[in-house]
Design an enzyme around this catalytic site. Structure first.
Site, PDB file in Angstrom:
ATOM      1  N   LYS A 181    -101.976   6.559 -47.244  1.00  0.00           N
ATOM      2  CA  LYS A 181    -101.427   5.362 -47.900  1.00  0.00           C
ATOM      3  C   LYS A 181    -102.574   4.514 -48.455  1.00  0.00           C
ATOM      4  O   LYS A 181    -103.276   3.836 -47.715  1.00  0.00           O
ATOM      5  CB  LYS A 181    -100.621   4.512 -46.908  1.00  0.00           C
ATOM      6  CG  LYS A 181     -99.812   3.451 -47.631  1.00  0.00           C
ATOM      7  CD  LYS A 181     -99.568   2.205 -46.820  1.00  0.00           C
ATOM      8  CE  LYS A 181    -100.647   1.184 -46.928  1.00  0.00           C
ATOM      9  NZ  LYS A 181    -100.940   0.655 -48.272  1.00  0.00           N
ATOM     10  N   PRO A 182    -102.776   4.563 -49.777  1.00  0.00           N
ATOM     11  CA  PRO A 182    -103.842   3.729 -50.346  1.00  0.00           C
ATOM     12  C   PRO A 182    -103.404   2.275 -50.444  1.00  0.00           C
ATOM     13  O   PRO A 182    -102.228   1.946 -50.276  1.00  0.00           O
ATOM     14  CB  PRO A 182    -104.044   4.328 -51.737  1.00  0.00           C
ATOM     15  CG  PRO A 182    -102.744   4.973 -52.087  1.00  0.00           C
ATOM     16  CD  PRO A 182    -102.069   5.359 -50.795  1.00  0.00           C
ATOM     17  N   GLY A 234    -109.582  -1.656 -42.670  1.00  0.00           N
ATOM     18  CA  GLY A 234    -109.085  -2.880 -43.292  1.00  0.00           C
ATOM     19  C   GLY A 234    -109.391  -4.068 -42.410  1.00  0.00           C
ATOM     20  O   GLY A 234    -110.345  -4.050 -41.621  1.00  0.00           O
ATOM     21  N   GLU A 256    -111.340   0.825 -38.256  1.00  0.00           N
ATOM     22  CA  GLU A 256    -112.586   0.360 -38.889  1.00  0.00           C
ATOM     23  C   GLU A 256    -112.258  -1.003 -39.474  1.00  0.00           C
ATOM     24  O   GLU A 256    -111.652  -1.104 -40.539  1.00  0.00           O
ATOM     25  CB  GLU A 256    -113.008   1.335 -39.994  1.00  0.00           C
ATOM     26  CG  GLU A 256    -113.308   2.736 -39.511  1.00  0.00           C
ATOM     27  CD  GLU A 256    -114.659   2.861 -38.828  1.00  0.00           C
ATOM     28  OE1 GLU A 256    -115.395   1.862 -38.766  1.00  0.00           O
ATOM     29  OE2 GLU A 256    -114.975   3.956 -38.361  1.00  0.00           O
ATOM     30  N   LEU A 257    -112.654  -2.054 -38.782  1.00  0.00           N
ATOM     31  CA  LEU A 257    -112.143  -3.390 -39.132  1.00  0.00           C
ATOM     32  C   LEU A 257    -113.243  -4.278 -39.715  1.00  0.00           C
ATOM     33  O   LEU A 257    -114.256  -3.810 -40.188  1.00  0.00           O
ATOM     34  CB  LEU A 257    -111.495  -4.006 -37.890  1.00  0.00           C
ATOM     35  CG  LEU A 257    -110.450  -3.104 -37.210  1.00  0.00           C
ATOM     36  CD1 LEU A 257    -109.898  -3.756 -35.950  1.00  0.00           C
ATOM     37  CD2 LEU A 257    -109.312  -2.757 -38.167  1.00  0.00           C
ATOM     38  N   CYS A 290    -117.576  -4.278 -45.870  1.00  0.00           N
ATOM     39  CA  CYS A 290    -117.568  -4.664 -44.455  1.00  0.00           C
ATOM     40  C   CYS A 290    -118.967  -4.688 -43.868  1.00  0.00           C
ATOM     41  O   CYS A 290    -119.185  -5.304 -42.832  1.00  0.00           O
ATOM     42  CB  CYS A 290    -116.682  -3.704 -43.679  1.00  0.00           C
ATOM     43  SG  CYS A 290    -117.222  -2.011 -43.877  1.00  0.00           S
ATOM     44  N   GLU A 467    -116.441   7.307 -37.926  1.00  0.00           N
ATOM     45  CA  GLU A 467    -116.354   8.143 -39.126  1.00  0.00           C
ATOM     46  C   GLU A 467    -117.756   8.603 -39.470  1.00  0.00           C
ATOM     47  O   GLU A 467    -118.703   7.821 -39.371  1.00  0.00           O
ATOM     48  CB  GLU A 467    -115.722   7.348 -40.276  1.00  0.00           C
ATOM     49  CG  GLU A 467    -114.255   7.089 -39.990  1.00  0.00           C
ATOM     50  CD  GLU A 467    -113.510   6.305 -41.052  1.00  0.00           C
ATOM     51  OE1 GLU A 467    -112.285   6.465 -41.132  1.00  0.00           O
ATOM     52  OE2 GLU A 467    -114.147   5.525 -41.785  1.00  0.00           O
TER      53      GLU A 467
HETATM   54  P1  NAD Z   1    -106.119  -5.271 -45.364  1.00  0.00           P
HETATM   55  O1  NAD Z   1    -106.088  -5.159 -43.895  1.00  0.00           O
HETATM   56  O2  NAD Z   1    -105.324  -6.346 -45.987  1.00  0.00           O
HETATM   57  O3  NAD Z   1    -105.613  -3.918 -46.041  1.00  0.00           O
HETATM   58  C1  NAD Z   1    -106.145  -2.643 -45.737  1.00  0.00           C
HETATM   59  C2  NAD Z   1    -105.079  -1.592 -45.923  1.00  0.00           C
HETATM   60  O4  NAD Z   1    -104.026  -1.856 -45.020  1.00  0.00           O
HETATM   61  C3  NAD Z   1    -104.417  -1.545 -47.301  1.00  0.00           C
HETATM   62  O5  NAD Z   1    -104.040  -0.237 -47.612  1.00  0.00           O
HETATM   63  C4  NAD Z   1    -103.184  -2.387 -47.108  1.00  0.00           C
HETATM   64  O6  NAD Z   1    -102.191  -2.072 -48.058  1.00  0.00           O
HETATM   65  C5  NAD Z   1    -102.792  -1.958 -45.707  1.00  0.00           C
HETATM   66  N1  NAD Z   1    -101.943  -2.869 -44.975  1.00  0.00           N
HETATM   67  C6  NAD Z   1    -101.809  -4.223 -45.114  1.00  0.00           C
HETATM   68  N2  NAD Z   1    -100.878  -4.688 -44.254  1.00  0.00           N
HETATM   69  C7  NAD Z   1    -100.427  -3.610 -43.553  1.00  0.00           C
HETATM   70  C8  NAD Z   1     -99.462  -3.431 -42.522  1.00  0.00           C
HETATM   71  N3  NAD Z   1     -98.763  -4.462 -42.040  1.00  0.00           N
HETATM   72  N4  NAD Z   1     -99.270  -2.186 -42.037  1.00  0.00           N
HETATM   73  C9  NAD Z   1     -99.962  -1.143 -42.513  1.00  0.00           C
HETATM   74  N5  NAD Z   1    -100.877  -1.231 -43.506  1.00  0.00           N
HETATM   75  C10 NAD Z   1    -101.105  -2.465 -44.012  1.00  0.00           C
HETATM   76  O7  NAD Z   1    -107.651  -5.341 -45.711  1.00  0.00           O
HETATM   77  P2  NAD Z   1    -108.301  -5.448 -47.152  1.00  0.00           P
HETATM   78  O8  NAD Z   1    -108.204  -6.848 -47.609  1.00  0.00           O
HETATM   79  O9  NAD Z   1    -107.732  -4.395 -48.044  1.00  0.00           O
HETATM   80  O10 NAD Z   1    -109.825  -5.037 -46.827  1.00  0.00           O
HETATM   81  C11 NAD Z   1    -110.761  -5.972 -46.402  1.00  0.00           C
HETATM   82  C12 NAD Z   1    -111.041  -5.856 -44.922  1.00  0.00           C
HETATM   83  O11 NAD Z   1    -111.336  -4.500 -44.590  1.00  0.00           O
HETATM   84  C13 NAD Z   1    -112.274  -6.640 -44.532  1.00  0.00           C
HETATM   85  O12 NAD Z   1    -112.054  -7.341 -43.350  1.00  0.00           O
HETATM   86  C14 NAD Z   1    -113.338  -5.569 -44.328  1.00  0.00           C
HETATM   87  O13 NAD Z   1    -114.381  -5.927 -43.474  1.00  0.00           O
HETATM   88  C15 NAD Z   1    -112.531  -4.436 -43.823  1.00  0.00           C
HETATM   89  N6  NAD Z   1    -113.234  -3.185 -44.059  1.00  0.00           N
HETATM   90  C16 NAD Z   1    -113.757  -2.546 -42.984  1.00  0.00           C
HETATM   91  C17 NAD Z   1    -114.454  -1.362 -43.157  1.00  0.00           C
HETATM   92  C18 NAD Z   1    -115.032  -0.636 -41.976  1.00  0.00           C
HETATM   93  O14 NAD Z   1    -115.467   0.508 -42.136  1.00  0.00           O
HETATM   94  N7  NAD Z   1    -115.059  -1.219 -40.798  1.00  0.00           N
HETATM   95  C19 NAD Z   1    -114.616  -0.834 -44.431  1.00  0.00           C
HETATM   96  C20 NAD Z   1    -114.065  -1.522 -45.511  1.00  0.00           C
HETATM   97  C21 NAD Z   1    -113.358  -2.704 -45.296  1.00  0.00           C
END
Ligand code: NAD
Length: 486
Positions: A181-182, A234, A256-257, A290, A467
């Site tokens: 799911k992108p 995310g 991975e947050l 991140c 990862e």
């Molecule tokens: P986000 O959590 O809003 O979204 C990430 C993904 O989750 C998207 O595909 C989104 O559609 C999905 N999503 C949103 N709500 C959901 C739900 N209720 N259930 C299931 N899926 C859901 O995050 P973002 O704004 O897209 O990305 C930014 C965040 O991601 C930052 O905090 C960043 O640090 C983190 N991040 C972490 C890493 C890592 O490797 N630790 C890498 C990249 C980004």
């Protein structure tokens, strides 16, 4: 509308779902609008799918759950890597258009994505069954690594292809069928990836894609019994929600947050090198990564020399449309992201910080064209929001420190534990300080981020699981131990 040879289905209603080895046309409105964050141009209108299609995709994945041979898995992984490399330029263009990052940076993301498939293909022997050397209880003991079951892969918008590659390469290496799911902001590079995968003839259901409503699809992933593992990159907020939703069903999670990376420059550091590493680290994807340095701690003895060098270097950066070759930073992804960065700058200035580079931009009036100037603030107090929270934008807050123990306390004083960076010419000090930094990734005279060959992941509220590296290859297998008296 985006016209790309890698996206032949965008004009139809069959681009949002790849299920059981076929593109799946969905009747109804196409109410998911994908736009270019640089100019607001519409790139695609897609059906916004939900729980029903998610269930269908999971069932298709579950039906393909035969254990594929090592030779098949290697061929798939190598085929995908080659497909990515062959289409590097066009995939880079798609990523740049949907995410806003510079095209050259997006091409580097394609290489990075391909490296995960190549690494997995060349390390499959790590997942072979093996016999223990010992014979406890007089038995022979064999350990097998079985595919975990259906893997649900949820990826963010900042590295739409690379984050997919990290997860999918490990799932395929394990032989685990997956449903991807992108992010709704950036689904096009995943759709293009599935077009490449479609041409490779994998068994139907081994890789499935579903583009749609995050909440309802996320809930199905957590509740459907066939999904045995959820890998999510995310925000920490959504990570917590997934943990709660998956808890009653006892599922494996890789999370991975968010991060809040400290970047520490000691008094004996090579300042030119530290500045260059900071520039490369901080402004990738306009600061929306991140592992970006979020707070920069500089020994007060070298603070003014470091700031001068940094400001001169920042002045050379070009902000603009990602497709323009001179662009170093593209726009921010959306208004919420822009307002967060703007709020952090405003808050720090109100608390007495000085603006060394950049400026406070006006409040946005549009949803696109959200170009934020690379900004350096000095004299940032420790209680500023940009120190406590992840900014996710091109802001460098400089904070002076006086002693090693003080900076370590500040660096670790966060719920996050993803990445940290330390610059010093003293190897003994580096050994001592890195041993006390509570972060999964700790750069030493380097601002580099993760790579396919090494495990990457967070401590504390930055998540768990890995990862990359051999640890990453184990995320989608279940060990099965077979003692035998014969
Ligand atoms: P986000 O959590 O809003 O979204 C990430 C993904 O989750 C998207 O595909 C989104 O559609 C999905 N999503 C949103 N709500 C959901 C739900 N209720 N259930 C299931 N899926 C859901 O995050 P973002 O704004 O897209 O990305 C930014 C965040 O991601 C930052 O905090 C960043 O640090 C983190 N991040 C972490 C890493 C890592 O490797 N630790 C890498 C990249 C980004």
């Amino acid at each position: 509308m985006l016209d790309s040879p890698l996206l032949p289905r965008l004009a139809t209603s069959a681009a949002s779902a790849y299920i059981g080895g076929s593109w799946f046309a969905v009747p109804g409105p196409r109410d998911l609008h994908v736009t270019n964050p640089a100019d607001g141009r519409l790139l695609a209108e897609l059906p916004m799918l939900g729980a029903d299609e998610a269930e269908r995709a999971i069932e298709a994945a579950a039906a393909s759950a035969e254990q594929p041979s090592e030779d098949d898995r290697r061929a798939w992984l190598e085929g995908i890597a080659a497909g990515l490399t062959e289409n590097r330029r066009e995939l880079g263009r798609i990523i740049s258009l949907e995410n806003g990052k510079p095209w050259k940076e997006a091409e580097a993301e394609v290489d990075y994505a391909a490296s995960f498939f190549r690494y997995a293909a060349s390390h499959l022997e790590r997942l072979r069954s093996h016999q223990l050397r010992e014979r406890p209880r007089g038995h022979g003991w064999v350990v097998h690594y079985r595919p975990v079951g259906v893997a649900a892969l949820i990826v963010p918008w900042n590295f739409p292809l690379a984050m997919t590659a990290k997860k999918l390469s490990a799932a395929l290496a394990a032989g685990a069928p997956s449903v991807l799911k992108p992010a709704t902001l950036t689904p096009l590079s995943s759709i293009a990836l599935l077009e490449i995968i479609d041409s490779l003839g994998l068994p139907g259901g081994m890789v499935n894609l579903i583009v749609g409503d995050s909440r309802s699809i996320g809930r199905v992933f957590c509740e459907h019994p066939a999904v045995r593992s959820i890998s999510f990159t995310g925000s920490t907020e959504v990570g917590r929600l997934l943990l709660r939703q998956a808890a009653p069903h006892i599922k494996r999670l890789t999370l991975e947050l968010g991060g809040n990376a400290p970047f520490i420059v000691c008094g004996d550091a090579d300042l030119d090198s530290a500045v260059e590493h900071l520039i490369q680290n901080k402004f990738r994807c306009a600061g929306q990564t991140c592992v970006c340095a979020n707070r920069v701690y500089v020994d007060s003895a070298v603070a003014s020399a470091f700031t001068d060098r940094l400001v001169r270097r920042v002045a050379k950066l070009n902000v603009g449309d990602g497709l323009q070759p001179e662009t170093d930073l593209g726009p921010l992804i959306n208004r919420a992201g822009f307002e967060k960065v703007r709020g952090h700058v405003e808050d720090a200035l109100q608390r007495g910080a000085r603006c060394e580079a950049g400026e406070l931009p006006p409040e946005p009036t549009e949803e696109w064209g959200l170009f934020f100037p690379p900004t350096v603030l000095s004299g940032v107090p420790h209680d500023a929001r940009c120190v406590a929270e992840e900014t996710f934008g091109p802001l460098i807050p400089l904070i002076e420190f006086g002693s090693e123990s003080q900076v370590l306390e500040w660096a670790n004083g966060t719920e996050f534990g993803l990445a940290a960076y330390l610059f010093t010419a003293d190897a003994e000090r580096a050994r001592r300080m890195i041993g006390r930094l509570h972060f999964g990734h700790a750069g030493y005279n380097s601002g580099t981020g993760p790579t396919a060959e090494a495990p990457f992941g967070g401590w504390k509220a930055s998540g768990f699981g890995r990862e990359g590296g051999r640890e990453g290859l184990m995320e989608f297998v279940e060990p099965q131990t077979v003692p035998s008296s014969t």
